[in-house]
Each structure stands twice: as structure tokens, then as C-alpha cells.
Design an enzyme around this catalytic site. Sequence first.
Site, PDB file in Angstrom:
ATOM      1  N   ASP A  95       3.182   3.659   4.103  1.00 51.15           N
ATOM      2  CA  ASP A  95       2.564   4.947   3.780  1.00 51.15           C
ATOM      3  C   ASP A  95       1.043   4.943   3.733  1.00 51.15           C
ATOM      4  O   ASP A  95       0.432   5.783   3.089  1.00 51.15           O
ATOM      5  CB  ASP A  95       3.087   5.399   2.414  1.00 51.15           C
ATOM      6  CG  ASP A  95       2.894   4.333   1.340  1.00 51.15           C
ATOM      7  OD1 ASP A  95       2.030   3.466   1.533  1.00 51.15           O
ATOM      8  OD2 ASP A  95       3.604   4.384   0.317  1.00 51.15           O
ATOM      9  N   GLU A 117      10.381   0.709   6.138  1.00 56.16           N
ATOM     10  CA  GLU A 117      10.248   1.226   4.763  1.00 56.16           C
ATOM     11  C   GLU A 117      10.186   2.763   4.768  1.00 56.16           C
ATOM     12  O   GLU A 117       9.332   3.389   4.131  1.00 56.16           O
ATOM     13  CB  GLU A 117       9.019   0.635   4.062  1.00 56.16           C
ATOM     14  CG  GLU A 117       9.161   0.628   2.539  1.00 56.16           C
ATOM     15  CD  GLU A 117       7.960  -0.006   1.844  1.00 56.16           C
ATOM     16  OE1 GLU A 117       7.949  -1.249   1.730  1.00 56.16           O
ATOM     17  OE2 GLU A 117       7.054   0.729   1.431  1.00 56.16           O
ATOM     18  N   GLU A 131      -0.580   8.652  -0.206  1.00 56.05           N
ATOM     19  CA  GLU A 131       0.559   7.954   0.406  1.00 56.05           C
ATOM     20  C   GLU A 131       1.790   8.848   0.579  1.00 56.05           C
ATOM     21  O   GLU A 131       2.517   8.724   1.572  1.00 56.05           O
ATOM     22  CB  GLU A 131       0.908   6.698  -0.399  1.00 56.05           C
ATOM     23  CG  GLU A 131      -0.114   5.572  -0.309  1.00 56.05           C
ATOM     24  CD  GLU A 131      -1.317   5.733  -1.241  1.00 56.05           C
ATOM     25  OE1 GLU A 131      -1.344   6.719  -2.012  1.00 56.05           O
ATOM     26  OE2 GLU A 131      -2.218   4.883  -1.203  1.00 56.05           O
ATOM     27  N   HIS A 204      -5.335  -0.532  -8.437  1.00 49.43           N
ATOM     28  CA  HIS A 204      -6.224  -0.147  -7.340  1.00 49.43           C
ATOM     29  C   HIS A 204      -6.027   1.275  -6.831  1.00 49.43           C
ATOM     30  O   HIS A 204      -6.829   1.754  -6.031  1.00 49.43           O
ATOM     31  CB  HIS A 204      -6.018  -1.088  -6.146  1.00 49.43           C
ATOM     32  CG  HIS A 204      -4.729  -0.828  -5.414  1.00 49.43           C
ATOM     33  ND1 HIS A 204      -3.545  -1.371  -5.815  1.00 49.43           N
ATOM     34  CD2 HIS A 204      -4.449  -0.061  -4.332  1.00 49.43           C
ATOM     35  CE1 HIS A 204      -2.580  -0.959  -4.997  1.00 49.43           C
ATOM     36  NE2 HIS A 204      -3.103  -0.161  -4.088  1.00 49.43           N
ATOM     37  N   ARG A 206      -5.964   4.962  -5.562  1.00 43.56           N
ATOM     38  CA  ARG A 206      -7.055   5.952  -5.473  1.00 43.56           C
ATOM     39  C   ARG A 206      -7.004   6.949  -6.620  1.00 43.56           C
ATOM     40  O   ARG A 206      -8.021   7.283  -7.206  1.00 43.56           O
ATOM     41  CB  ARG A 206      -6.950   6.709  -4.141  1.00 43.56           C
ATOM     42  CG  ARG A 206      -7.854   6.164  -3.073  1.00 43.56           C
ATOM     43  CD  ARG A 206      -7.795   7.028  -1.828  1.00 43.56           C
ATOM     44  NE  ARG A 206      -8.925   6.800  -0.953  1.00 43.56           N
ATOM     45  CZ  ARG A 206      -9.089   5.743  -0.168  1.00 43.56           C
ATOM     46  NH1 ARG A 206      -8.188   4.792  -0.160  1.00 43.56           N
ATOM     47  NH2 ARG A 206     -10.154   5.638   0.594  1.00 43.56           N
ATOM     48  N   HIS A 237      -8.842  -6.132  -6.814  1.00 46.41           N
ATOM     49  CA  HIS A 237      -8.909  -5.569  -5.455  1.00 46.41           C
ATOM     50  C   HIS A 237     -10.370  -5.541  -5.004  1.00 46.41           C
ATOM     51  O   HIS A 237     -11.274  -5.406  -5.814  1.00 46.41           O
ATOM     52  CB  HIS A 237      -8.314  -4.159  -5.524  1.00 46.41           C
ATOM     53  CG  HIS A 237      -8.066  -3.502  -4.204  1.00 46.41           C
ATOM     54  ND1 HIS A 237      -9.077  -3.066  -3.384  1.00 46.41           N
ATOM     55  CD2 HIS A 237      -6.911  -3.185  -3.568  1.00 46.41           C
ATOM     56  CE1 HIS A 237      -8.556  -2.504  -2.303  1.00 46.41           C
ATOM     57  NE2 HIS A 237      -7.245  -2.575  -2.380  1.00 46.41           N
TER      58      HIS A 237
HETATM   59  C1  UD1 Z   1      -5.113   1.071   0.834  1.00 40.54           C
HETATM   60  C2  UD1 Z   1      -4.017   2.106   1.055  1.00 40.54           C
HETATM   61  C3  UD1 Z   1      -3.026   2.097  -0.106  1.00 40.54           C
HETATM   62  C4  UD1 Z   1      -2.532   0.677  -0.409  1.00 40.54           C
HETATM   63  C5  UD1 Z   1      -3.715  -0.276  -0.532  1.00 40.54           C
HETATM   64  C6  UD1 Z   1      -3.216  -1.682  -0.691  1.00 40.54           C
HETATM   65  C7  UD1 Z   1      -4.651   4.181   2.186  1.00 40.54           C
HETATM   66  C8  UD1 Z   1      -5.262   5.509   2.065  1.00 40.54           C
HETATM   67  N1  UD1 Z   1      -4.607   3.439   1.094  1.00 40.54           N
HETATM   68  O1  UD1 Z   1      -5.839   1.497  -0.292  1.00 40.54           O
HETATM   69  O2  UD1 Z   1      -1.935   2.920   0.207  1.00 40.54           O
HETATM   70  O3  UD1 Z   1      -1.848   0.732  -1.626  1.00 40.54           O
HETATM   71  O4  UD1 Z   1      -4.528  -0.200   0.637  1.00 40.54           O
HETATM   72  O5  UD1 Z   1      -4.164  -2.530  -1.227  1.00 40.54           O
HETATM   73  O6  UD1 Z   1      -4.236   3.797   3.261  1.00 40.54           O
HETATM   74  N2  UD1 Z   1     -12.146  -3.579   0.747  1.00 40.54           N
HETATM   75  C9  UD1 Z   1     -12.809  -4.731   1.110  1.00 40.54           C
HETATM   76  N3  UD1 Z   1     -12.076  -5.748   1.696  1.00 40.54           N
HETATM   77  C10 UD1 Z   1     -10.746  -5.668   1.909  1.00 40.54           C
HETATM   78  C11 UD1 Z   1     -10.068  -4.493   1.528  1.00 40.54           C
HETATM   79  C12 UD1 Z   1     -10.782  -3.450   0.961  1.00 40.54           C
HETATM   80  O7  UD1 Z   1     -14.007  -4.850   0.937  1.00 40.54           O
HETATM   81  O8  UD1 Z   1     -10.155  -6.621   2.423  1.00 40.54           O
HETATM   82  C13 UD1 Z   1     -12.908  -2.480   0.112  1.00 40.54           C
HETATM   83  C14 UD1 Z   1     -13.758  -1.671   1.106  1.00 40.54           C
HETATM   84  O9  UD1 Z   1     -14.968  -1.309   0.498  1.00 40.54           O
HETATM   85  C15 UD1 Z   1     -12.889  -0.421   1.335  1.00 40.54           C
HETATM   86  C16 UD1 Z   1     -12.268  -0.247  -0.045  1.00 40.54           C
HETATM   87  O10 UD1 Z   1     -12.005  -1.576  -0.505  1.00 40.54           O
HETATM   88  O11 UD1 Z   1     -13.662   0.683   1.754  1.00 40.54           O
HETATM   89  C17 UD1 Z   1     -11.004   0.588  -0.113  1.00 40.54           C
HETATM   90  O12 UD1 Z   1     -10.069   0.179   0.887  1.00 40.54           O
HETATM   91  P1  UD1 Z   1      -9.028   1.282   1.470  1.00 40.54           P
HETATM   92  O13 UD1 Z   1      -8.131   0.624   2.452  1.00 40.54           O
HETATM   93  O14 UD1 Z   1      -9.731   2.503   1.884  1.00 40.54           O
HETATM   94  O15 UD1 Z   1      -8.211   1.710   0.173  1.00 40.54           O
HETATM   95  P2  UD1 Z   1      -7.209   0.897  -0.726  1.00 40.54           P
HETATM   96  O16 UD1 Z   1      -7.401   1.347  -2.119  1.00 40.54           O
HETATM   97  O17 UD1 Z   1      -7.306  -0.542  -0.411  1.00 40.54           O
HETATM   98  N1  UDP Z   2      -0.654  -9.285  -3.693  1.00 38.74           N
HETATM   99  C1  UDP Z   2      -1.316 -10.430  -3.206  1.00 38.74           C
HETATM  100  N2  UDP Z   2      -2.449 -10.857  -3.842  1.00 38.74           N
HETATM  101  C2  UDP Z   2      -2.981 -10.192  -4.910  1.00 38.74           C
HETATM  102  C3  UDP Z   2      -2.312  -9.026  -5.375  1.00 38.74           C
HETATM  103  C4  UDP Z   2      -1.157  -8.591  -4.717  1.00 38.74           C
HETATM  104  O1  UDP Z   2      -0.864 -11.061  -2.253  1.00 38.74           O
HETATM  105  O2  UDP Z   2      -4.003 -10.632  -5.446  1.00 38.74           O
HETATM  106  C5  UDP Z   2       0.567  -8.821  -2.968  1.00 38.74           C
HETATM  107  C6  UDP Z   2       1.763  -8.421  -3.804  1.00 38.74           C
HETATM  108  O3  UDP Z   2       2.630  -9.520  -4.051  1.00 38.74           O
HETATM  109  C7  UDP Z   2       2.426  -7.383  -2.919  1.00 38.74           C
HETATM  110  C8  UDP Z   2       1.270  -6.708  -2.203  1.00 38.74           C
HETATM  111  O4  UDP Z   2       0.176  -7.624  -2.311  1.00 38.74           O
HETATM  112  O5  UDP Z   2       3.221  -8.004  -1.923  1.00 38.74           O
HETATM  113  C9  UDP Z   2       0.918  -5.405  -2.840  1.00 38.74           C
HETATM  114  O6  UDP Z   2      -0.293  -4.981  -2.344  1.00 38.74           O
HETATM  115  P1  UDP Z   2      -1.148  -3.849  -3.062  1.00 38.74           P
HETATM  116  O7  UDP Z   2      -0.838  -3.806  -4.498  1.00 38.74           O
HETATM  117  O8  UDP Z   2      -2.552  -4.047  -2.629  1.00 38.74           O
HETATM  118  O9  UDP Z   2      -0.647  -2.530  -2.318  1.00 38.74           O
HETATM  119  P2  UDP Z   2       0.564  -1.500  -2.558  1.00 38.74           P
HETATM  120  O10 UDP Z   2       1.824  -2.265  -2.544  1.00 38.74           O
HETATM  121  O11 UDP Z   2       0.275  -0.797  -3.827  1.00 38.74           O
HETATM  122  O12 UDP Z   2       0.444  -0.572  -1.416  1.00 38.74           O
END
Ligand code: UD1
Ligand code: UDP
Length: 367
Positions: A95, A117, A131, A204, A206, A237
Site C-alpha cells: 500500500d 498482500e 496507505e 513512523h 505519516r 526511522h
Molecule cells: C513509507 C510508506 C509507508 C511505509 C513506510 C515504511 C508511503 C506514502 N509511505 O513511508 O506506507 O509504512 O515507508 O517505512 O509510501 N528516508 C531516508 N532514508 C531511507 C528512507 C527514508 O532518509 O532509507 C527519509 C527521507 O528523508 C524521506 C523520508 O524519510 O523523504 C520519508 O520517507 P517516505 O518513503 O516518504 O515515507 P515513510 O514514512 O518512510
Molecule cells: N524492520 C527492520 N528494521 C527496523 C525496523 C523494522 O527490518 O529497524 C522491519 C520489520 O520487521 C518489518 C518491516 O521492517 O518487517 C516493517 O517496516 P516499517 O515499519 O518501516 O513499515 P510498515 O510495515 O509500517 O509499512
Amino acid sequence: MKLLSVFGTRPEAIKMCPVIKELEKQTEIESIVCLTGQHEEMLNQVIERFKIKVNYNLRIMKKNQSLTDITCNVLMQLGQVLENEKPDMVLVHGDTSTSFAAALSAFYHHIPVGHVEAGLRTYNVQSPYPEEFNRQCVDMITDLFFAPTEYAKEQLLNEHKKQSQIFVTGNTAIDALNITVETSYYNTNIEWCENHKMILLTAHRRENIGVPMERIFEAVNKILDKYSDVRVIYPVHKNPKVRQIAQKYFGNNSKVRLIEPLDVYDFHNLMNKSYFILTDSGGIQEEAPSLGKPVLVLRDSTERQEGVMAGTLKVVGTRTEQVYCEIERLLTDKEEYSRMSHATNPYGDGYASKRIVEIIKEYLKGK
Ligand code: UD1
Ligand code: UDP
């Protein structure tokens, strides 16, 4: 037969890598992997751990990216990959905005979509945001629905999706968990918590960034003030907004260890050694039941009702008082703890990836 798998965030990668590994074994299918790079470090950790071959990386991530940034950048770049490769199907997961934009791009190119999923719902587009919107949109244009559970299938049927296109496969998170968890696992984080109850925290989402996250962290600090036998480990995160709030609330608390996001192997094993888990994550809600780890879900609703029905998950919202009371209950009420830590696994037997690949093969042969 050519299949293009597209994903871009940590949770998608963790749940798609077992499928990719299975696809790599097939001789009839040419498996192409395209990362959008919506995540960077957190995605690369998973790719390196599972050692999968990547054909394209769109590298779209920007600091503090907006939803518009992600959607537009994926749409702008993926089209070219689809035109180059002309796959028979595009496979997306879950999602995220990557999943939504990749499915939309496939639709614009008249390419069938497989959705791993499929069928998770809260029916509230504000929670989780965005999502719930993303997954409903993906399912509007999906040709093969890989539902993790019967419950997810029921929801798809209620939306009048065709029964013949829905397959209950189990969740590929369990396939991944079966690879990573080792009972003998030990590391410095576990050592730091020795003789204490280890609470594992992640946050984490939003919709939680800002006041809800501050209220949650306040509750955690209050608990730590009262209970000296508790320690908290929080792999934070990479989102700068999340890091700022975490630092503000926990930077000076010696009972909280703020650490970098963990490699999936370390994280799964830390989950397995924790006393219980506080999280707003989706994936963790799927993994915890099979490890028998209670989870207090820091959200107003969950699409993972199977875990709630199994007794492992409890949705506690984000209000300070309620989060505090529920943590306190788990720490002090032995019966409640024992009831929630009973290991059950509503999410499958670890063979979801094999089933998904077999179904795709049959589908592509018939086309
Ligand atoms: C995204 C997904 C969310 C999922 C989450 C898992 C969307 C809208 N959201 O949210 O569904 O639960 O991933 O973690 O698709 N960043 C880094 N390095 C990384 C990853 C992120 O620096 O490896 C920082 C960047 O500044 C980025 C911000 O985190 O702009 C947010 O990342 P983003 O993918 O937009 O949102 P998530 O909250 O990670
Ligand atoms: N996870 C990981 N390292 C971390 C935190 C989470 O590998 O430091 C794994 C966790 O076991 C799960 C997935 O990341 O498999 C969940 O990711 P996240 O919470 O970022 O996203 P969501 O599932 O909420 O979309």
C-alpha cells in the site's frame, strides 16, 4: 514470460524478496526487478541481506519528500522501463505510494497487475494515510489478488472482485521470518537490556508525525520514570521529522537506546528477544503473532484484524493516558501478558512465495 516486480520501501522489500528468490529459481519466467528507490539506506539493507539481483533503480528518494514527489517521480520514470521491457505482468506489493504509482503506470501501459498482500482494509482513507487510499486504488486495477488470509479475501469479495482472480496465499512476511530468526541470537542491545524488560519501539506513520507521536513518547517517558526494571530500544526511522521528535523526547533518557534502523535479520531477532512491542508499523503486526510477542498498536485502527482476533495485538490509539495505562497493564498484569503472548500465526505457513509464483506461472501460460 516476463515479470517485472516493482517496489521501493523497506517493508515491501522484506515481503517481496522471498518472492523474488522464488522467481529466480524458475526457468520459464524472466524475472526483472525495478526498485523505485523511494527509500535508500533502509531499502538497501534488505536488498543486501537477501542478495537479490536488481535490474533498475529509479533512485527517486529526496529528503522530506512529499506524496506528490513520490507519485510523480515513479510515474515519470517507470513508464520508460515498461516500454523497454514490455513485461507480461507487473507485480506490486501492499500500500505504499510506490505500489500505487507502479500499478497506475502498468494500467496506463495496459499491462496486467499482480498485487501481493491484497485485500487489507480499514475503510478510513485518513488512517493509515495515504496507505488505505493506495491499496484500494491498486485493487481497482489488479488482475491477480494475492490475499494473505481468508479475511482479506472476504473483504475483496465484499467489494465484488471476481472470486476466480483471488488467491489466499499466506503472508510472505512469514516466509522472511522463517529465514531470519535464530534462537541463539545475541548482541549488544540484548546485553544492554539484561535483567530488565525490553520494550521494542518503532513509530513512523505519516498521520502520527507531530502531536500524536509526541503524546506517545510522553507516555513512554512516564512509564520509564515509574518502572525501573524497563528499558526501551528504538531503531529510529530515517525520516528527519521522526528523528527530531525522537531526539527531543528521548535524547536525554538513559533508559532509552535510540539506534539506527536495524537490518531485517537483527530486527526480527530483537523482536524475538523483546518483552513486548510498541509500534505503529504494519509489517510488525504481522510478524509478532508468530513470535508470541504482544503488540500495543499505536494507531486508531488496524487493517491487521487477524492479529487482534488472535489476541496478540491491541489497538491503543495515541493518547498519552491510554498508551500509558495499556503499557502499565502489560507490565503489571501477568494474566494479560500471558494471554497476549500466546504464539499463534494467522498469516500462513511460510510458503506464500511459492504459491504466488505457481499462480503467476499458470496465469501467464494461459494468456
Ligand atoms: C513509507 C510508506 C509507508 C511505509 C513506510 C515504511 C508511503 C506514502 N509511505 O513511508 O506506507 O509504512 O515507508 O517505512 O509510501 N528516508 C531516508 N532514508 C531511507 C528512507 C527514508 O532518509 O532509507 C527519509 C527521507 O528523508 C524521506 C523520508 O524519510 O523523504 C520519508 O520517507 P517516505 O518513503 O516518504 O515515507 P515513510 O514514512 O518512510
Ligand atoms: N524492520 C527492520 N528494521 C527496523 C525496523 C523494522 O527490518 O529497524 C522491519 C520489520 O520487521 C518489518 C518491516 O521492517 O518487517 C516493517 O517496516 P516499517 O515499519 O518501516 O513499515 P510498515 O510495515 O509500517 O509499512
